[in-house]
Scaffold this active site. Sequence first.
Site, PDB file in Angstrom:
ATOM      1  N   ASP A  31     -46.245   0.515 -21.758  1.00 34.62           N
ATOM      2  CA  ASP A  31     -46.257  -0.672 -22.628  1.00 34.62           C
ATOM      3  C   ASP A  31     -44.828  -0.970 -23.065  1.00 34.62           C
ATOM      4  O   ASP A  31     -44.061  -0.068 -23.390  1.00 34.62           O
ATOM      5  CB  ASP A  31     -47.159  -0.413 -23.843  1.00 34.62           C
ATOM      6  CG  ASP A  31     -47.537  -1.699 -24.547  1.00 34.62           C
ATOM      7  OD1 ASP A  31     -48.717  -2.088 -24.472  1.00 34.62           O
ATOM      8  OD2 ASP A  31     -46.644  -2.327 -25.157  1.00 34.62           O
ATOM      9  N   ILE A  32     -44.484  -2.257 -23.082  1.00 34.14           N
ATOM     10  CA  ILE A  32     -43.121  -2.671 -23.424  1.00 34.14           C
ATOM     11  C   ILE A  32     -42.820  -2.414 -24.909  1.00 34.14           C
ATOM     12  O   ILE A  32     -41.653  -2.312 -25.301  1.00 34.14           O
ATOM     13  CB  ILE A  32     -42.922  -4.163 -23.053  1.00 34.14           C
ATOM     14  CG1 ILE A  32     -41.465  -4.490 -22.826  1.00 34.14           C
ATOM     15  CG2 ILE A  32     -43.565  -5.089 -24.079  1.00 34.14           C
ATOM     16  CD1 ILE A  32     -41.232  -5.825 -22.132  1.00 34.14           C
ATOM     17  N   ASN A  86     -59.078  -4.209 -25.862  1.00 34.07           N
ATOM     18  CA  ASN A  86     -59.276  -5.261 -26.861  1.00 34.07           C
ATOM     19  C   ASN A  86     -59.919  -6.464 -26.177  1.00 34.07           C
ATOM     20  O   ASN A  86     -59.535  -6.825 -25.061  1.00 34.07           O
ATOM     21  CB  ASN A  86     -57.934  -5.674 -27.474  1.00 34.07           C
ATOM     22  CG  ASN A  86     -57.309  -4.542 -28.279  1.00 34.07           C
ATOM     23  OD1 ASN A  86     -58.006  -3.785 -28.940  1.00 34.07           O
ATOM     24  ND2 ASN A  86     -55.999  -4.423 -28.207  1.00 34.07           N
ATOM     25  N   GLY A  92     -57.259  -8.446 -31.292  1.00 37.67           N
ATOM     26  CA  GLY A  92     -55.899  -8.043 -30.930  1.00 37.67           C
ATOM     27  C   GLY A  92     -55.523  -8.276 -29.484  1.00 37.67           C
ATOM     28  O   GLY A  92     -54.444  -7.855 -29.058  1.00 37.67           O
ATOM     29  N   GLN A  93     -56.396  -8.953 -28.725  1.00 32.86           N
ATOM     30  CA  GLN A  93     -56.034  -9.195 -27.319  1.00 32.86           C
ATOM     31  C   GLN A  93     -55.012 -10.327 -27.243  1.00 32.86           C
ATOM     32  O   GLN A  93     -55.235 -11.421 -27.772  1.00 32.86           O
ATOM     33  CB  GLN A  93     -57.275  -9.554 -26.478  1.00 32.86           C
ATOM     34  CG  GLN A  93     -56.949  -9.617 -24.987  1.00 32.86           C
ATOM     35  CD  GLN A  93     -58.159  -9.929 -24.115  1.00 32.86           C
ATOM     36  OE1 GLN A  93     -59.245 -10.212 -24.607  1.00 32.86           O
ATOM     37  NE2 GLN A  93     -57.953  -9.890 -22.815  1.00 32.86           N
ATOM     38  N   HIS A  99     -56.928  -4.926 -19.653  1.00 30.87           N
ATOM     39  CA  HIS A  99     -56.033  -3.766 -19.610  1.00 30.87           C
ATOM     40  C   HIS A  99     -56.556  -2.719 -20.575  1.00 30.87           C
ATOM     41  O   HIS A  99     -57.043  -3.033 -21.656  1.00 30.87           O
ATOM     42  CB  HIS A  99     -54.602  -4.165 -19.987  1.00 30.87           C
ATOM     43  CG  HIS A  99     -54.514  -4.963 -21.245  1.00 30.87           C
ATOM     44  ND1 HIS A  99     -54.762  -6.321 -21.279  1.00 30.87           N
ATOM     45  CD2 HIS A  99     -54.231  -4.592 -22.512  1.00 30.87           C
ATOM     46  CE1 HIS A  99     -54.635  -6.752 -22.524  1.00 30.87           C
ATOM     47  NE2 HIS A  99     -54.317  -5.724 -23.297  1.00 30.87           N
TER      48      HIS A  99
HETATM   49  P1  5GP Z   1     -53.265  -6.522 -26.082  1.00 31.41           P
HETATM   50  O1  5GP Z   1     -52.654  -6.884 -27.405  1.00 31.41           O
HETATM   51  O2  5GP Z   1     -53.596  -7.769 -25.272  1.00 31.41           O
HETATM   52  O3  5GP Z   1     -54.430  -5.567 -26.155  1.00 31.41           O
HETATM   53  O4  5GP Z   1     -52.169  -5.716 -25.297  1.00 31.41           O
HETATM   54  C1  5GP Z   1     -51.141  -6.314 -24.589  1.00 31.41           C
HETATM   55  C2  5GP Z   1     -50.056  -5.284 -24.482  1.00 31.41           C
HETATM   56  O5  5GP Z   1     -49.166  -5.694 -23.477  1.00 31.41           O
HETATM   57  C3  5GP Z   1     -49.233  -5.119 -25.766  1.00 31.41           C
HETATM   58  O6  5GP Z   1     -49.330  -3.778 -26.216  1.00 31.41           O
HETATM   59  C4  5GP Z   1     -47.830  -5.515 -25.350  1.00 31.41           C
HETATM   60  O7  5GP Z   1     -46.839  -4.711 -25.954  1.00 31.41           O
HETATM   61  C5  5GP Z   1     -47.860  -5.331 -23.846  1.00 31.41           C
HETATM   62  N1  5GP Z   1     -46.975  -6.223 -23.118  1.00 31.41           N
HETATM   63  C6  5GP Z   1     -46.800  -7.558 -23.343  1.00 31.41           C
HETATM   64  N2  5GP Z   1     -45.923  -8.054 -22.460  1.00 31.41           N
HETATM   65  C7  5GP Z   1     -45.541  -7.020 -21.669  1.00 31.41           C
HETATM   66  C8  5GP Z   1     -44.634  -6.922 -20.561  1.00 31.41           C
HETATM   67  O8  5GP Z   1     -44.007  -7.875 -20.120  1.00 31.41           O
HETATM   68  N3  5GP Z   1     -44.479  -5.680 -20.012  1.00 31.41           N
HETATM   69  C9  5GP Z   1     -45.173  -4.589 -20.470  1.00 31.41           C
HETATM   70  N4  5GP Z   1     -44.943  -3.432 -19.837  1.00 31.41           N
HETATM   71  N5  5GP Z   1     -46.029  -4.651 -21.498  1.00 31.41           N
HETATM   72  C10 5GP Z   1     -46.210  -5.852 -22.090  1.00 31.41           C
END
Ligand code: 5GP
Length: 113
Positions: A31-32, A86, A92-93, A99
């Site tokens: 995760d970034i 999520n 939180g998505q 993913h």
């Molecule tokens: P969500 O909030 O949708 O459950 O999770 C999305 C996740 O993707 C977040 O934890 C966010 O930090 C990660 N993320 C968003 N953009 C990028 C990216 O460009 N690269 C990587 N490796 N992770 C990302």
Amino acid sequence: MSDNCLFCKIVRGEIPADKLYEDDEVLAFRDISPQAPLHFLVIPKKHISGPGTVGQEDEKLLGKVMRVGSEVAAKEGIKHYRQVFNNGEEAGQTVFHIHMHVLGGRSMNWPPG
Ligand code: 5GP
Ligand code: ZN
């Protein structure tokens, strides 16, 4: 594949990612914005928008996502971890390509709130 989807772009190699595992069906990458010492995502390469749109034909694929998440965590030396999906903005998505988060390396409270 979805043209404007961030994670489809990572699958296609158009956006770089720190990959931990890859085969023809799934990809695991860090995760970034890590929320734990170990925080990576596991995705199916197939574009599925979220847990709420997983079809019967995807059941085996999503089981593989869980298995790969566990195997990568073990390879990283982490035995205690959380696997999270999520579904929807209020949960939180933020990226609408399914993913699974894998978080570990610190103690975590339950329930998360
Ligand atoms: P969500 O909030 O949708 O459950 O999770 C999305 C996740 O993707 C977040 O934890 C966010 O930090 C990660 N993320 C968003 N953009 C990028 C990216 O460009 N690269 C990587 N490796 N992770 C990302
Ligand atoms: Zn996608």
